[in-house]
Design a protein around this motif. Structure first.
Motif, PDB file in Angstrom:
ATOM      1  N   HIS A 170       7.890  -2.393   6.370  1.00 34.91           N
ATOM      2  CA  HIS A 170       8.906  -3.405   6.676  1.00 34.91           C
ATOM      3  C   HIS A 170       8.759  -3.926   8.099  1.00 34.91           C
ATOM      4  CE1 HIS A 170      13.217  -4.824   7.312  1.00 34.91           C
ATOM      5  NE2 HIS A 170      12.721  -5.593   6.368  1.00 34.91           N
ATOM      6  N   ALA A 171       8.477  -3.035   9.051  1.00 35.92           N
ATOM      7  CA  ALA A 171       8.331  -3.466  10.446  1.00 35.92           C
ATOM      8  C   ALA A 171       7.157  -4.428  10.600  1.00 35.92           C
ATOM      9  CB  ALA A 171       8.154  -2.252  11.351  1.00 35.92           C
ATOM     10  N   TYR A 172       6.001  -4.053  10.055  1.00 35.59           N
ATOM     11  CA  TYR A 172       4.817  -4.912  10.197  1.00 35.59           C
ATOM     12  C   TYR A 172       4.968  -6.209   9.403  1.00 35.59           C
ATOM     13  CZ  TYR A 172       2.102  -1.381  12.714  1.00 35.59           C
ATOM     14  OH  TYR A 172       1.645  -0.492  13.652  1.00 35.59           O
ATOM     15  N   THR A 173       5.651  -6.140   8.250  1.00 37.21           N
ATOM     16  CA  THR A 173       5.903  -7.364   7.488  1.00 37.21           C
ATOM     17  C   THR A 173       6.754  -8.313   8.317  1.00 37.21           C
ATOM     18  OG1 THR A 173       5.753  -6.231   5.353  1.00 37.21           O
ATOM     19  CG2 THR A 173       6.955  -8.311   5.403  1.00 37.21           C
ATOM     20  N   THR A 174       7.789  -7.797   8.932  1.00 34.98           N
ATOM     21  CA  THR A 174       8.682  -8.625   9.750  1.00 34.98           C
ATOM     22  C   THR A 174       7.947  -9.211  10.944  1.00 34.98           C
ATOM     23  OG1 THR A 174      10.535  -7.217   9.083  1.00 34.98           O
ATOM     24  CG2 THR A 174      10.882  -8.654  10.983  1.00 34.98           C
ATOM     25  N   LEU A 175       7.045  -8.433  11.527  1.00 32.57           N
ATOM     26  CA  LEU A 175       6.268  -8.913  12.673  1.00 32.57           C
ATOM     27  C   LEU A 175       5.194  -9.919  12.255  1.00 32.57           C
ATOM     28  CD1 LEU A 175       5.778  -5.536  14.592  1.00 32.57           C
ATOM     29  CD2 LEU A 175       7.084  -7.522  15.409  1.00 32.57           C
ATOM     30  N   GLY A 176       4.949 -10.049  10.962  1.00 28.14           N
ATOM     31  CA  GLY A 176       3.899 -10.954  10.485  1.00 28.14           C
ATOM     32  C   GLY A 176       2.520 -10.360  10.570  1.00 28.14           C
ATOM     33  N   ASP A 177       2.426  -9.047  10.833  1.00 28.97           N
ATOM     34  CA  ASP A 177       1.144  -8.352  10.886  1.00 28.97           C
ATOM     35  C   ASP A 177       0.820  -7.885   9.467  1.00 28.97           C
ATOM     36  OD1 ASP A 177      -1.072  -6.794  11.379  1.00 28.97           O
ATOM     37  OD2 ASP A 177      -0.231  -5.823  13.165  1.00 28.97           O
ATOM     38  N   THR A 178       0.386  -8.837   8.638  1.00 32.19           N
ATOM     39  CA  THR A 178       0.276  -8.559   7.211  1.00 32.19           C
ATOM     40  C   THR A 178      -0.848  -7.577   6.868  1.00 32.19           C
ATOM     41  OG1 THR A 178      -1.074 -10.553   6.908  1.00 32.19           O
ATOM     42  CG2 THR A 178       1.301 -10.761   6.565  1.00 32.19           C
ATOM     43  N   ALA A 179      -1.885  -7.533   7.688  1.00 37.43           N
ATOM     44  CA  ALA A 179      -2.982  -6.595   7.402  1.00 37.43           C
ATOM     45  C   ALA A 179      -2.476  -5.155   7.500  1.00 37.43           C
ATOM     46  CB  ALA A 179      -4.137  -6.830   8.363  1.00 37.43           C
ATOM     47  N   ARG A 180      -1.774  -4.847   8.601  1.00 37.90           N
ATOM     48  CA  ARG A 180      -1.234  -3.489   8.755  1.00 37.90           C
ATOM     49  C   ARG A 180      -0.121  -3.227   7.744  1.00 37.90           C
ATOM     50  NH1 ARG A 180      -1.030  -1.678  15.127  1.00 37.90           N
ATOM     51  NH2 ARG A 180      -3.252  -1.995  15.556  1.00 37.90           N
ATOM     52  N   ALA A 181       0.654  -4.258   7.445  1.00 32.46           N
ATOM     53  CA  ALA A 181       1.720  -4.097   6.452  1.00 32.46           C
ATOM     54  C   ALA A 181       1.133  -3.709   5.108  1.00 32.46           C
ATOM     55  CB  ALA A 181       2.531  -5.383   6.339  1.00 32.46           C
ATOM     56  N   HIS A 182       0.056  -4.386   4.691  1.00 30.75           N
ATOM     57  CA  HIS A 182      -0.576  -4.079   3.401  1.00 30.75           C
ATOM     58  C   HIS A 182      -1.119  -2.646   3.383  1.00 30.75           C
ATOM     59  CE1 HIS A 182      -0.085  -7.823   1.378  1.00 30.75           C
ATOM     60  NE2 HIS A 182      -0.817  -8.529   2.224  1.00 30.75           N
ATOM     61  N   GLU A 183      -1.672  -2.191   4.505  1.00 25.46           N
ATOM     62  CA  GLU A 183      -2.173  -0.812   4.572  1.00 25.46           C
ATOM     63  C   GLU A 183      -1.046   0.183   4.322  1.00 25.46           C
ATOM     64  OE1 GLU A 183      -3.991  -0.323   8.351  1.00 25.46           O
ATOM     65  OE2 GLU A 183      -5.682  -1.684   7.932  1.00 25.46           O
ATOM     66  N   SER A 184       0.096  -0.049   4.977  1.00 25.14           N
ATOM     67  CA  SER A 184       1.225   0.861   4.805  1.00 25.14           C
ATOM     68  C   SER A 184       1.826   0.750   3.406  1.00 25.14           C
ATOM     69  CB  SER A 184       2.295   0.585   5.871  1.00 25.14           C
ATOM     70  OG  SER A 184       1.891   1.103   7.115  1.00 25.14           O
ATOM     71  N   GLN A 185       1.876  -0.457   2.858  1.00 30.70           N
ATOM     72  CA  GLN A 185       2.395  -0.621   1.494  1.00 30.70           C
ATOM     73  C   GLN A 185       1.538   0.148   0.498  1.00 30.70           C
ATOM     74  OE1 GLN A 185       2.308  -4.885   1.329  1.00 30.70           O
ATOM     75  NE2 GLN A 185       3.854  -5.020   2.941  1.00 30.70           N
ATOM     76  N   GLN A 186       0.235   0.018   0.632  1.00 28.41           N
ATOM     77  CA  GLN A 186      -0.664   0.705  -0.299  1.00 28.41           C
ATOM     78  C   GLN A 186      -0.514   2.220  -0.201  1.00 28.41           C
ATOM     79  OE1 GLN A 186      -2.484  -0.730  -2.687  1.00 28.41           O
ATOM     80  NE2 GLN A 186      -2.986   1.337  -3.399  1.00 28.41           N
ATOM     81  N   ARG A 187      -0.460   2.712   1.050  1.00 27.29           N
ATOM     82  CA  ARG A 187      -0.347   4.157   1.233  1.00 27.29           C
ATOM     83  C   ARG A 187       1.010   4.664   0.731  1.00 27.29           C
ATOM     84  NH1 ARG A 187      -2.567   8.725   0.510  1.00 27.29           N
ATOM     85  NH2 ARG A 187      -2.066  10.350   2.028  1.00 27.29           N
ATOM     86  N   ALA A 188       2.067   3.924   1.004  1.00 27.28           N
ATOM     87  CA  ALA A 188       3.399   4.337   0.553  1.00 27.28           C
ATOM     88  C   ALA A 188       3.480   4.365  -0.966  1.00 27.28           C
ATOM     89  CB  ALA A 188       4.461   3.404   1.127  1.00 27.28           C
ATOM     90  N   LEU A 189       2.878   3.375  -1.624  1.00 28.16           N
ATOM     91  CA  LEU A 189       2.880   3.352  -3.096  1.00 28.16           C
ATOM     92  C   LEU A 189       2.086   4.527  -3.663  1.00 28.16           C
ATOM     93  CD1 LEU A 189       2.494  -0.473  -3.729  1.00 28.16           C
ATOM     94  CD2 LEU A 189       4.453   0.936  -4.384  1.00 28.16           C
ATOM     95  N   GLU A 190       0.978   4.865  -3.014  1.00 26.01           N
ATOM     96  CA  GLU A 190       0.187   6.016  -3.462  1.00 26.01           C
ATOM     97  C   GLU A 190       0.993   7.303  -3.391  1.00 26.01           C
ATOM     98  OE1 GLU A 190      -3.166   6.055  -0.885  1.00 26.01           O
ATOM     99  OE2 GLU A 190      -4.152   4.328  -1.828  1.00 26.01           O
ATOM    100  N   LEU A 191       1.863   7.407  -2.389  1.00 28.07           N
ATOM    101  CA  LEU A 191       2.628   8.630  -2.154  1.00 28.07           C
ATOM    102  C   LEU A 191       3.981   8.642  -2.856  1.00 28.07           C
ATOM    103  CD1 LEU A 191       1.907   8.971   1.672  1.00 28.07           C
ATOM    104  CD2 LEU A 191       0.969  10.422  -0.137  1.00 28.07           C
ATOM    105  N   SER A 192       4.391   7.515  -3.423  1.00 23.57           N
ATOM    106  CA  SER A 192       5.705   7.416  -4.057  1.00 23.57           C
ATOM    107  C   SER A 192       5.628   7.828  -5.521  1.00 23.57           C
ATOM    108  CB  SER A 192       6.249   5.985  -3.960  1.00 23.57           C
ATOM    109  OG  SER A 192       6.461   5.612  -2.617  1.00 23.57           O
TER     110      SER A 192
END
Length: 331
Positions: A231-253
């Motif tokens: 959410h933080a990186y998405t809000t900052l517009g840093d979509t590359a880092r946001a996608h990395e965290s989204q992918q990792r979070a989904l893997e762990l959820s």
């Protein structure tokens, strides 16, 4: 004096029935002047609080709320009578945990006023327990109410209070406070402060003891860390880092983490909007919402989807995907 003489006289004759009765009476007198025993169901209530910490686990939020309310009602009478200091501490800690988790569910259901009231109760209980980390956890979670409902400045203030309460040790509460602060700063258009808080959260996460890394509401797992980073990186517009965290979070959820997974999908949709494809953002949001049971299309999930819709420029509101999202939100 009279009772003491009777006891002495009874014991002089040996451990007879009258002597034992007199001894029992003497012990009872002392017991009545001491603090009460540990409530028999305190351990059960502490175990229940630990169990609630594992979140929804596929159960509807309203059902979890009902169960929490029932156990909190069981806890209440123990707080209204004198208790030994260690027992009072345990009771207040359990009350703080349960009240905080009740507030979390109310927040997720969109009941902001009730959520804030329960967080206030949780904060009072945590403060009385003397557990600074629990108090910091309550403040961090409370900060997520204004964070998710359009008041990032208030969220940042609460998160700063949480960071102060938690101190500098690598604890779950300190890491959570830094991550929430980063999100609040990002929403408040303070990118430098947001990135500094993200760095602090990463540093704390790297040093976090294993015992505090489990995936519960009361601890701070890698999965939870990446949800906040997303959410933080998405809000900052840093979509590359946001996608990395989204992918990792989904893997762990877990597959049963319905609300968390949906919020991550909406973050991913918001990244599409940041990258210039608002139609794709709307299509992805509609897909995320359409796959939800009706009981989940409210509160926080709906608010996050509404925020994305409102970010679409007016000149694009006539496009089919944007209209579809509007219709889904209006349903």
């Amino acid at each position: 004096m009279k009772r003491r003489n009777l006891l002495r006289g009874a014991l002089a004759a040996g451990l007879t029935a009258p002597a034992l009765a007199a001894l029992t009476a003497a012990r009872t007198d002392v017991d009545q002047t001491l603090s009460p025993d540990t409530p028999q169901d305190l351990a059960d209530l502490e175990a229940a609080a630990e169990s609630y910490g594992y979140g929804y686990r596929g159960k509807a939020p309203t059902r979890v709320l009902a169960n929490l309310a029932t156990d909190f009602t069981t806890l209440r009478p123990h707080l209204t009578v004198p208790q030994p200091a260690p027992i009072r501490t345990r009771l207040c800690r359990t009350a703080g945990q349960m009240a905080g988790m009740t507030a979390i569910v109310l927040h997720d259901l969109g009941s902001r006023q009730q959520s804030r009231a329960w967080f206030a109760t949780a904060a009072r209980a945590a403060a009385e327990s003397g557990d600074d980390q629990l108090h910091a956890w309550v403040l961090s979670r409370e900060a997520m109410v204004p964070l998710n409902y359009g008041a990032p400045r208030a969220a940042a203030e609460l998160a700063d209070q949480a960071r102060l309460a938690a101190g500098t040790r690598p604890t779950a509460a300190a890491t959570l406070a830094a991550a929430v602060a980063a999100r609040a700063y990002a929403l408040n258009h303070q990118p430098e402060q947001a990135r500094a808080a993200l760095s602090a959260a990463d540093a704390l996460m790297n040093r976090l003891p294993q015992r505090e890394r489990s995936d519960t509401w009361l601890t701070y797992s890698e999965q939870k860390h990446h949800v906040h980073l997303s959410h933080a990186y998405t809000t900052l517009g840093d979509t590359a880092r946001a996608h990395e965290s989204q992918q990792r979070a989904l893997e762990l959820s877990a597959p049963t983490s319905t609300m968390t997974r949906t919020l991550l999908h909406i973050d991913a949709a918001a990244c599409s909007h940041h990258d210039g494809d608002s139609e794709e953002a709307c299509r992805r949001t509609v897909a995320a919402l359409s796959g939800l049971p009706a009981g989940y299309r409210i509160g926080l999930v709906r608010r996050r989807a509404q925020d994305l819709y409102e970010a679409i420029p007016a000149q694009h509101r006539h496009e089919p995907a944007v209209r579809e999202l509007r219709n889904v939100l209006a349903a």
